[in-house]
Motif scaffolding. Structure first.
Motif, PDB file in Angstrom:
ATOM      1  N   THR A 102      10.481  -5.119  -4.229  1.00 10.79           N
ATOM      2  CA  THR A 102      10.508  -4.819  -2.694  1.00 10.79           C
ATOM      3  C   THR A 102      10.484  -6.343  -2.263  1.00 10.79           C
ATOM      4  O   THR A 102       9.978  -7.353  -2.798  1.00 10.79           O
ATOM      5  CB  THR A 102       9.668  -4.053  -2.516  1.00 10.79           C
ATOM      6  OG1 THR A 102       8.380  -4.773  -2.607  1.00 10.79           O
ATOM      7  CG2 THR A 102       9.649  -2.660  -3.303  1.00 10.79           C
ATOM      8  N   ARG A 147       6.882  -7.848  -1.847  1.00  7.14           N
ATOM      9  CA  ARG A 147       6.575  -8.145  -3.126  1.00  7.14           C
ATOM     10  C   ARG A 147       6.955  -9.585  -3.543  1.00  7.14           C
ATOM     11  O   ARG A 147       6.536 -10.697  -3.965  1.00  7.14           O
ATOM     12  CB  ARG A 147       6.744  -7.408  -4.177  1.00  7.14           C
ATOM     13  CG  ARG A 147       6.158  -7.462  -5.625  1.00  7.14           C
ATOM     14  CD  ARG A 147       4.730  -7.599  -5.686  1.00  7.14           C
ATOM     15  NE  ARG A 147       4.327  -7.857  -7.088  1.00  7.14           N
ATOM     16  CZ  ARG A 147       3.519  -8.677  -7.368  1.00  7.14           C
ATOM     17  NH1 ARG A 147       2.670  -8.991  -6.211  1.00  7.14           N
ATOM     18  NH2 ARG A 147       2.809  -8.940  -8.317  1.00  7.14           N
ATOM     19  N   GLU A 155       5.565 -12.386  -1.291  1.00  2.00           N
ATOM     20  CA  GLU A 155       4.225 -12.629  -1.840  1.00  2.00           C
ATOM     21  C   GLU A 155       4.483 -13.697  -2.970  1.00  2.00           C
ATOM     22  O   GLU A 155       3.544 -14.564  -3.128  1.00  2.00           O
ATOM     23  CB  GLU A 155       3.405 -11.498  -2.058  1.00  2.00           C
ATOM     24  CG  GLU A 155       2.029 -11.688  -2.616  1.00  2.00           C
ATOM     25  CD  GLU A 155       1.309 -12.575  -1.536  1.00  2.00           C
ATOM     26  OE1 GLU A 155       0.140 -13.450  -1.969  1.00  2.00           O
ATOM     27  OE2 GLU A 155       1.506 -12.309  -0.221  1.00  2.00           O
ATOM     28  N   ILE A 156       5.107 -13.341  -3.782  1.00  2.00           N
ATOM     29  CA  ILE A 156       5.434 -14.297  -5.062  1.00  2.00           C
ATOM     30  C   ILE A 156       6.000 -15.607  -4.653  1.00  2.00           C
ATOM     31  O   ILE A 156       5.374 -16.520  -4.861  1.00  2.00           O
ATOM     32  CB  ILE A 156       6.431 -13.418  -6.077  1.00  2.00           C
ATOM     33  CG1 ILE A 156       5.800 -12.309  -6.567  1.00  2.00           C
ATOM     34  CG2 ILE A 156       6.822 -14.645  -7.198  1.00  2.00           C
ATOM     35  CD1 ILE A 156       6.797 -11.625  -7.456  1.00  2.00           C
ATOM     36  N   ALA A 171      12.341 -11.743  -8.816  1.00  2.00           N
ATOM     37  CA  ALA A 171      11.209 -12.709  -9.023  1.00  2.00           C
ATOM     38  C   ALA A 171      11.685 -13.952  -9.998  1.00  2.00           C
ATOM     39  O   ALA A 171      11.181 -15.089  -9.700  1.00  2.00           O
ATOM     40  CB  ALA A 171       9.943 -12.295  -9.500  1.00  2.00           C
TER      41      ALA A 171
END
Length: 75
Positions: free
Chosen positions: A1, A4, A7-8, A49
């Protein structure tokens, strides 16, 4: 998402910021627009990611290294 991924991205950029401080005593500021750009790119490539490391390693770090070397040479 998206949250997320952002944040990474922030975590990965924080590591780069810490390296800049440790190696050169330089503070590196990263705007939220950079975080959003990297996260959006990684979302659209379907790599998620995994693409963050690739984008930072192949995109940001070479440009950052060039800038640091130019500033060091200029004194």
């Amino acid at each position: 998402t998206e949250p997320r991924l952002r944040e990474i991205v922030r975590l990965k950029l924080a590591k780069i910021q810490a390296r800049m401080m440790d190696a050169y005593g330089a503070e590196m500021t990263v705007g939220e627009e950079v975080v959003a750009h990297v996260a959006a790119h990684c979302r659209t490539t379907d790599a998620g990611a995994r693409a963050i490391d690739q984008m930072l390693t192949n995109g940001l770090l070479p440009d950052l290294s060039t800038e640091v070397l130019e500033r060091l040479a200029a004194g």
